[in-house]
Design a protein around this motif. Structure first.
Motif, PDB file in Angstrom:
ATOM      1  N   ILE C 223     -31.495  23.163  10.070  1.00 46.37           N
ATOM      2  CA  ILE C 223     -30.685  22.130   9.912  1.00 46.37           C
ATOM      3  C   ILE C 223     -29.452  22.268  11.056  1.00 46.37           C
ATOM      4  O   ILE C 223     -28.851  21.508  11.437  1.00 46.37           O
ATOM      5  N   LYS C 224     -29.003  23.897  10.858  1.00 41.41           N
ATOM      6  CA  LYS C 224     -28.065  23.923  12.027  1.00 41.41           C
ATOM      7  C   LYS C 224     -28.632  23.490  13.385  1.00 41.41           C
ATOM      8  O   LYS C 224     -27.669  23.247  14.305  1.00 41.41           O
ATOM      9  N   ALA C 225     -29.982  23.608  13.692  1.00 42.31           N
ATOM     10  CA  ALA C 225     -30.167  23.505  14.938  1.00 42.31           C
ATOM     11  C   ALA C 225     -30.157  21.952  15.411  1.00 42.31           C
ATOM     12  O   ALA C 225     -29.961  21.459  16.240  1.00 42.31           O
ATOM     13  N   PHE C 226     -30.036  21.057  14.195  1.00 41.33           N
ATOM     14  CA  PHE C 226     -29.962  19.942  14.689  1.00 41.33           C
ATOM     15  C   PHE C 226     -28.573  19.627  15.067  1.00 41.33           C
ATOM     16  O   PHE C 226     -28.460  18.768  15.661  1.00 41.33           O
ATOM     17  N   ALA C 227     -27.341  20.281  14.301  1.00 44.80           N
ATOM     18  CA  ALA C 227     -26.168  20.102  14.680  1.00 44.80           C
ATOM     19  C   ALA C 227     -26.271  20.368  16.165  1.00 44.80           C
ATOM     20  O   ALA C 227     -25.395  19.675  16.925  1.00 44.80           O
ATOM     21  N   ALA C 228     -26.929  21.265  16.573  1.00 49.08           N
ATOM     22  CA  ALA C 228     -26.776  21.840  18.047  1.00 49.08           C
ATOM     23  C   ALA C 228     -27.419  20.803  18.756  1.00 49.08           C
ATOM     24  O   ALA C 228     -26.856  20.278  19.937  1.00 49.08           O
ATOM     25  N   ALA C 229     -28.565  20.226  18.404  1.00 45.14           N
ATOM     26  CA  ALA C 229     -29.302  19.211  19.443  1.00 45.14           C
ATOM     27  C   ALA C 229     -28.240  17.752  19.365  1.00 45.14           C
ATOM     28  O   ALA C 229     -28.288  17.362  20.269  1.00 45.14           O
ATOM     29  N   VAL C 230     -27.728  17.406  18.223  1.00 44.36           N
ATOM     30  CA  VAL C 230     -26.983  16.405  18.268  1.00 44.36           C
ATOM     31  C   VAL C 230     -25.709  16.628  18.950  1.00 44.36           C
ATOM     32  O   VAL C 230     -25.489  15.486  20.062  1.00 44.36           O
ATOM     33  N   ILE C 231     -25.098  17.669  18.974  1.00 48.46           N
ATOM     34  CA  ILE C 231     -23.932  17.696  19.849  1.00 48.46           C
ATOM     35  C   ILE C 231     -24.272  17.718  21.273  1.00 48.46           C
ATOM     36  O   ILE C 231     -23.637  17.224  22.017  1.00 48.46           O
ATOM     37  N   GLY C 232     -25.392  18.519  21.494  1.00 49.31           N
ATOM     38  CA  GLY C 232     -25.861  18.343  22.929  1.00 49.31           C
ATOM     39  C   GLY C 232     -26.481  17.320  23.542  1.00 49.31           C
ATOM     40  O   GLY C 232     -26.464  16.859  24.695  1.00 49.31           O
ATOM     41  N   GLY C 233     -26.533  16.027  22.652  1.00 49.26           N
ATOM     42  CA  GLY C 233     -27.229  14.944  23.017  1.00 49.26           C
ATOM     43  C   GLY C 233     -28.540  14.934  22.869  1.00 49.26           C
ATOM     44  O   GLY C 233     -29.451  16.009  23.503  1.00 49.26           O
ATOM     45  N   PHE C 234     -29.316  14.203  22.022  1.00 46.67           N
ATOM     46  CA  PHE C 234     -30.896  14.812  21.724  1.00 46.67           C
ATOM     47  C   PHE C 234     -31.736  14.651  22.866  1.00 46.67           C
ATOM     48  O   PHE C 234     -32.642  15.354  22.957  1.00 46.67           O
ATOM     49  N   GLY C 235     -31.498  13.841  23.976  1.00 45.28           N
ATOM     50  CA  GLY C 235     -32.351  13.777  25.248  1.00 45.28           C
ATOM     51  C   GLY C 235     -32.046  15.002  26.160  1.00 45.28           C
ATOM     52  O   GLY C 235     -32.948  14.812  27.090  1.00 45.28           O
ATOM     53  N   SER C 236     -31.322  15.997  26.092  1.00 46.18           N
ATOM     54  CA  SER C 236     -30.861  16.710  27.109  1.00 46.18           C
ATOM     55  C   SER C 236     -31.339  18.259  26.722  1.00 46.18           C
ATOM     56  O   SER C 236     -30.742  18.695  25.853  1.00 46.18           O
ATOM     57  N   ARG C 278     -18.635  10.552  19.399  1.00 45.86           N
ATOM     58  CA  ARG C 278     -19.651  10.520  20.401  1.00 45.86           C
ATOM     59  C   ARG C 278     -21.116  10.284  20.022  1.00 45.86           C
ATOM     60  O   ARG C 278     -21.965  11.291  19.955  1.00 45.86           O
ATOM     61  N   PRO C 279     -21.313   9.374  19.288  1.00 48.39           N
ATOM     62  CA  PRO C 279     -22.714   9.091  18.700  1.00 48.39           C
ATOM     63  C   PRO C 279     -23.868   9.373  19.309  1.00 48.39           C
ATOM     64  O   PRO C 279     -24.937   9.877  18.868  1.00 48.39           O
ATOM     65  N   ASN C 280     -23.795   9.563  20.471  1.00 46.97           N
ATOM     66  CA  ASN C 280     -25.048   9.936  21.206  1.00 46.97           C
ATOM     67  C   ASN C 280     -24.751  11.326  22.035  1.00 46.97           C
ATOM     68  O   ASN C 280     -25.637  11.663  22.825  1.00 46.97           O
ATOM     69  N   GLY C 281     -23.993  12.106  21.585  1.00 44.46           N
ATOM     70  CA  GLY C 281     -24.004  13.543  21.900  1.00 44.46           C
ATOM     71  C   GLY C 281     -22.949  13.644  23.098  1.00 44.46           C
ATOM     72  O   GLY C 281     -22.454  12.542  23.518  1.00 44.46           O
ATOM     73  N   LEU C 282     -22.727  14.743  23.283  1.00 40.63           N
ATOM     74  CA  LEU C 282     -21.618  15.117  24.495  1.00 40.63           C
ATOM     75  C   LEU C 282     -22.380  14.710  25.724  1.00 40.63           C
ATOM     76  O   LEU C 282     -21.750  14.520  26.676  1.00 40.63           O
ATOM     77  N   PHE C 283     -23.732  14.860  26.036  1.00 42.28           N
ATOM     78  CA  PHE C 283     -24.137  14.496  27.013  1.00 42.28           C
ATOM     79  C   PHE C 283     -25.009  13.377  26.941  1.00 42.28           C
ATOM     80  O   PHE C 283     -26.379  13.397  26.979  1.00 42.28           O
ATOM     81  N   SER C 284     -24.538  12.020  26.810  1.00 41.89           N
ATOM     82  CA  SER C 284     -25.437  10.957  26.256  1.00 41.89           C
ATOM     83  C   SER C 284     -26.343  10.116  27.531  1.00 41.89           C
ATOM     84  O   SER C 284     -25.763  10.677  28.599  1.00 41.89           O
ATOM     85  N   GLN C 285     -27.353   9.534  26.845  1.00 39.26           N
ATOM     86  CA  GLN C 285     -27.987   8.728  27.982  1.00 39.26           C
ATOM     87  C   GLN C 285     -28.520   7.470  27.300  1.00 39.26           C
ATOM     88  O   GLN C 285     -29.518   7.393  27.201  1.00 39.26           O
ATOM     89  N   VAL C 286     -27.552   6.728  26.747  1.00 38.72           N
ATOM     90  CA  VAL C 286     -28.211   5.608  25.923  1.00 38.72           C
ATOM     91  C   VAL C 286     -27.576   4.118  26.823  1.00 38.72           C
ATOM     92  O   VAL C 286     -26.361   4.228  27.291  1.00 38.72           O
ATOM     93  N   ARG C 287     -28.448   3.357  26.937  1.00 41.17           N
ATOM     94  CA  ARG C 287     -28.272   2.118  27.465  1.00 41.17           C
ATOM     95  C   ARG C 287     -28.489   0.950  26.215  1.00 41.17           C
ATOM     96  O   ARG C 287     -28.946   1.321  25.482  1.00 41.17           O
ATOM     97  N   VAL C 288     -28.253  -0.182  26.770  1.00 39.44           N
ATOM     98  CA  VAL C 288     -28.305  -1.380  25.830  1.00 39.44           C
ATOM     99  C   VAL C 288     -29.737  -1.992  25.943  1.00 39.44           C
ATOM    100  O   VAL C 288     -30.314  -2.028  27.153  1.00 39.44           O
ATOM    101  N   LYS C 289     -30.414  -2.204  24.752  1.00 39.45           N
ATOM    102  CA  LYS C 289     -31.644  -2.705  24.892  1.00 39.45           C
ATOM    103  C   LYS C 289     -31.731  -4.244  25.379  1.00 39.45           C
ATOM    104  O   LYS C 289     -30.732  -4.896  25.460  1.00 39.45           O
ATOM    105  N   LYS C 290     -32.839  -4.478  26.177  1.00 36.60           N
ATOM    106  CA  LYS C 290     -32.756  -5.774  26.744  1.00 36.60           C
ATOM    107  C   LYS C 290     -33.596  -6.789  26.079  1.00 36.60           C
ATOM    108  O   LYS C 290     -34.660  -6.394  25.369  1.00 36.60           O
ATOM    109  N   VAL C 291     -33.308  -7.793  26.200  1.00 33.83           N
ATOM    110  CA  VAL C 291     -34.075  -9.019  25.540  1.00 33.83           C
ATOM    111  C   VAL C 291     -34.309  -9.927  26.480  1.00 33.83           C
ATOM    112  O   VAL C 291     -33.573 -10.388  27.485  1.00 33.83           O
TER     113      VAL C 291
END
Lengths: 361, 255, 291
Positions: C223-236, C278-291
């Motif tokens: 659970i603490k590692a979740f905090a770590a992953a989220v703070i780092g941005g899940f994809g990085s 910073r909902p996507n973490g400190l190192f985010s990589q999020v874009r908007v979905k295309k329709v």
């Protein structure tokens, strides 16, 4: 197989689609009312437990099954409901005011918490709510003067217009109280489903982008879903407090949150029946397991983690083989009988779908 | 005054110019089609009107109101409804429920009324239902009324999406490739529906479409886009004969 | 000096969080799902090593047992994907989330049955001896944790950036259908990723168990590692490590400088703050979905 002839648009709006369904549910209600005559007090207590879990399940179902927002922190809202109810009664409010108010306050708190949480999707929301559940434990300890901290609290006595209700000495009265709350919550849920808000919930769940294009305000709709979900959960929490007889910071732990989520998945996401089916599993699994254990290796041996382990295994099997839960299975069996002998094997075949990234959402 | 007016709109994604200084105006009661090769920015124009994208510069007005003041969920309130290129229906709801979501902007009941299902909620539900039933009749969706979207064939979903947009009671209907993926018969139906939508319901239609047969038979005016900029505008015949358009479609030297 | 000591012990703990978070990120990068049982994988990896090397069990030399345990866990990860997760192909993230939570319960139960619930220590050469650098005392295990974590993160980072398989894994996660068309065997790639994350979990488990005792509930560390992953941005991947270090360092400082009730909530408060601002973490990589 029954064929419905609808003659007015009201036919699609009313609670029971036809007389037969009405009769079935009326019989079910009659059974529920007569249950104390049929069962002894121990089992009435167990059934009460099922109903309380079902109310909590309805609360989470509204959010997760209906609106598609996963929460792993609903134990926190059970706690808020439970403590608020007790504190309000201790402050001198009668139960009949304090109890509904406790739910409403929990709902408002839930809606406020939802505002920042709204920007989160899927797993991020799940993780944020895990943190919430863990924090609730510590916050209860920190708020010692109100909550009694680690030593906990006893629920305040229920008096409704002079009628005393106590869970241990008068389980039947408590059962009826819980039954009434269950019916009210179920009715609320059904009403929402047939009203614009319930459809907006489903719209947000299935496609936020086209819900927006239809004029649904995503954030506002999610806040409403959170608020309503937490209101129902708060009531369940207050009843859980009574049922347990005493509670402290560890009563409403993360494990309860997780159990609640697993329960509605096993029951069947997105249906009222699912909350009830799941509650039956959650409430009776410990009993079944202890009987099975007693038969196999003797009742005195304690196996830590057995209940959660078996529960986890059941859940895995459900997700793999019956993602629609017990309710889905129930529908299939019923259809098979209704169509007999014309049911085909592939009638419920799921469409193949492909995952696309959520990162582009 | 035009119903919808886009003036000098520009939108960039990173270094890519998706819409380049584009102006267009749609008159009330007409069918206006946007054509162009893949990646020309056709759907992007729709997403600008739906307010999913914010233009870098330029203005968009609808019915005399500044559209850029509105949030994406307020666009429907003005009377603009749309369909999506890749069908964005509510998969785990019935056709009827999908169409009823289209009525969302017309609801007047409050949360508490809906919790208790007050008589007003029932009256409103029936009123919405009457509108939706007319749409169902118009589009021949009766057999699918209570079916889940998830189990429906592609062509039907396409029609349901059109129905959902119609159920909102729009002034302007945006159709993003209404005929893509449809069979010849289904495209034929779509042609008649678009005609009826304009003539019987008086709804203005703005559509993006590849099928030139459909475009030339239903639309009054056509805009050809390439690389986010206007290539040609005029009647279907004029645009089809335009050398620049032929070049954009068939490549240099084809003329 | 005291500050430095706190910092160093925090870094070592943070590396363990970072290692578990690496596992989260691996799976997330490849399948867009989150393995909520990653912490329990780590616990299991530690116990497998313990079962192979401790005197009262199989008594293999540590340097044989450790690679063996890593292999076992990698195989377990692959098989898990093969028999369980592959059936969820195309289902929502929620299904995977709930499934892996349940899996965690099952793993905890099984570990409890096999190895008991008493905390046990791993007989590891890493847990012997201290190093004293200018008054700051560092356990050998702490040094090993930091070194291995940094190396592993670098390795994985290079793997995803440079190798064909790494790129294929990223592609498979972003659009399964398109990846299929491009000739990427999406299912096999996902199996390999699960294997890789199983191996990472085993390494984390061995290092964690070298630092102290291990019991079936150690997986809750996840659970603490979740905090770590989220703070780092899940994809990085590097983000996961940095996030782990942040959480690891905050803990000892919070318990040193805050009152008892407030110190343990620090990581979660930080987690919520990051999610809100910073909902996507400190190192985010999020874009908007295309329709």
């Amino acid at each position: 197989m029954r064929v419905l002839f609808k003659t007015s648009y009201n036919d699609d709006i009313r609670l029971f689609p036809d007389r037969w369904t009405l009769a079935v549910y009326a019989a079910l209600l009659a059974l529920a009312v007569l249950l104390p005559v049929l069962l002894d007090e121990f089992y009435i207590g167990e059934v009460t437990n099922v109903l309380i879990w079902a109310i909590a399940g309805l609360g989470l179902m509204l959010l997760t099954g209906q609106t598609g927002q996963v929460s792993l922190g609903h134990a926190a809202f059970l706690a808020i409901g439970c403590y608020t109810n007790t504190i309000l009664i201790e402050a001198g409010l009668p139960f009949i005011v304090a109890f509904p108010l406790a739910g409403v306050i929990t709902g408002v708190v839930g809606a406020i918490i939802a505002i920042p949480a709204l920007r989160l999707h899927g797993i991020y929301l799940a993780i944020a709510t895990i943190a919430l559940s863990i924090l609730a434990d510590d916050i209860i300890v920190l708020l010692d003067p109100w909550t009694g901290g680690v030593s906990g609290k006893f629920p305040a006595v229920i008096t409704i217009f002079g009628l005393e209700i106590e869970r241990w000495t008068m389980p039947v009265r408590f059962y009826y109280l819980v039954l009434v709350v269950t019916m009210i919550c179920t009715l609320f849920y059904r009403n929402l489903l047939r009203a614009p808000l319930g459809r907006a919930f489903a719209a947000v769940r299935d496609s936020e982008i086209s819900a927006t294009a239809m004029g649904v305000h995503i954030a506002r709709t999610k806040v409403k879903a959170f608020g309503l979900s937490c209101m129902i959960t708060g009531w369940a929490g207050a009843l859980m407090g009574y049922y347990a007889g005493a509670f402290n910071n560890e009563t409403f732990s993360l494990v309860i949150s997780i159990t609640l989520l697993m329960m509605i998945v096993i029951g069947g996401l997105g249906s009222i029946h699912g909350a009830f089916f799941g509650a039956v599993v959650v409430a009776f699994l410990p009993q079944v397991l202890s009987i099975a254990k007693g038969a196999m290796i003797g009742g005195s041996v304690a196996i830590p983690g057995l209940e959660t382990g078996v529960f986890g295994l059941i859940l895995i099997l459900f997700i793999l083989f019956e993602p629609m839960g017990l309710y889905g299975r129930w529908l299939k069996i019923r259809t098979w009988f209704e169509l007999f002998p014309f049911a085909r094997k592939d009638m419920f075949r799921r469409q193949k779908s492909y995952l696309k990234t959520e990162r582009l959402r | 005054m035009s119903l919808l007016e886009i003036k000098e709109a520009t939108l960039k994604f990173g270094g890519v110019v998706a819409v380049n200084n584009l102006s267009l105006s749609v008159e009330e009661g007409e069918v206006y089609a946007i054509v162009g090769p893949n990646g020309a920015g056709k759907s992007t124009v729709f997403n600008l009107i739906s307010r999913f994208y914010q233009p870098f510069s330029g203005s968009i007005t609808f019915d005399g109101q500044n559209l850029l003041d509105r949030a994406p969920d307020q666009v429907a309130d003005l009377g603009i409804a749309r369909t999506f290129q890749n069908i964005e229906l509510f998969d785990h709801a019935t056709v009827l429920q999908n169409l009823l979501v289209g009525r969302h902007r017309h609801r007047k009941t409050s949360l508490v009324e809906e919790l208790f299902f007050a008589p007003r909620v029932r009256r409103e539900e029936i009123a919405h239902r009457e509108v939706v039933e007319e749409v169902i009749d118009f589009l021949d969706l009766q057999p699918y009324r209570d079916k889940m979207i998830a189990g429906l064939p592609y062509g039907v979903r396409k029609v349901v999406e059109l129905g959902r947009a119609l159920a909102t009671g729009p002034k302007l209907l945006l159709l993003d490739e209404p005929a893509s993926g449809l069979s010849v018969e289904e495209t034929q139906d779509m042609r008649w529906w678009i005609d009826d939508i304009r003539k019987q319901m008086g709804i203005t239609v703005l559509m993006v479409e590849h099928d030139m047969g459909l475009v030339s038979s239903v639309s009054d005016r056509v805009l050809a886009l390439a690389d986010g900029a206007k290539l040609a505008e005029g009647t279907p015949a004029e645009v089809q004969a335009d050398p620049a358009v032929i070049e954009a479609y068939l490549g240099v030297g084809a003329v | 000096m005291e500050v430095l000591q706190l910092l160093v012990s925090g870094l070592a703990n943070g590396c363990v969080y970072g290692l578990i978070a690496l596992g989260f990120v691996l799976i997330y990068k490849a399948t867009e799902a989150v393995n909520f049982a990653q912490g329990d994988f780590m616990m299991l990896g530690a116990f497998v090593t313990l079962g192979l090397t401790n005197a009262e069990h199989m008594d293999l030399p540590f340097w044989v047992a450790a690679p063996l345990a890593i292999l076992v866990m990698a195989a377990l990860g692959y098989l898990l994907d093969f028999f369980v997760l592959r059936r969820l192909f195309g289902q929502s993230q929620t299904a995977v989330v709930i499934l892996t939570i349940a899996l965690g319960f099952v793993i905890r139960f099984v570990a409890g049955v096999i190895w008991g619930h008493e905390p046990q220590t791993l007989e590891s050469p890493l847990s012997i001896g201290d190093i004293n650098i200018g008054g700051v005392v560092l356990g050998m295990a702490d040094v090993a944790v930091i070194v291995v974590t940094v190396l592993l993160t670098l390795f994985l980072f290079q793997f995803f950036q440079r190798t064909k398989l790494g790129l294929a894994m990223q592609a498979a996660s972003q659009n399964q259908m398109a990846a299929y068309y491009m000739g990427i065997p999406v299912k096999r790639v996902q199996g390999l990723i699960w294997g890789l994350s199983g191996a990472t979990a085993a390494i984390a488990g061995i290092l964690f168990a070298s630092k102290g005792a291990i019991d079936p509930n150690a997986g809750l560390l996840g659970i603490k590692a979740f905090a770590a992953a989220v703070i780092g941005g899940f994809g990085s991947l590097p983000g996961a490590l940095v996030g782990g270090l942040i959480v690891g360092v905050i803990e000892p400082f919070a318990s040193r400088y805050f009152a008892a009730g407030y110190s343990q909530i620090a990581p979660y408060v930080l987690l919520l703050l990051v999610l809100v601002f910073r909902p996507n973490g400190l190192f985010s990589q999020v874009r908007v979905k295309k329709v």
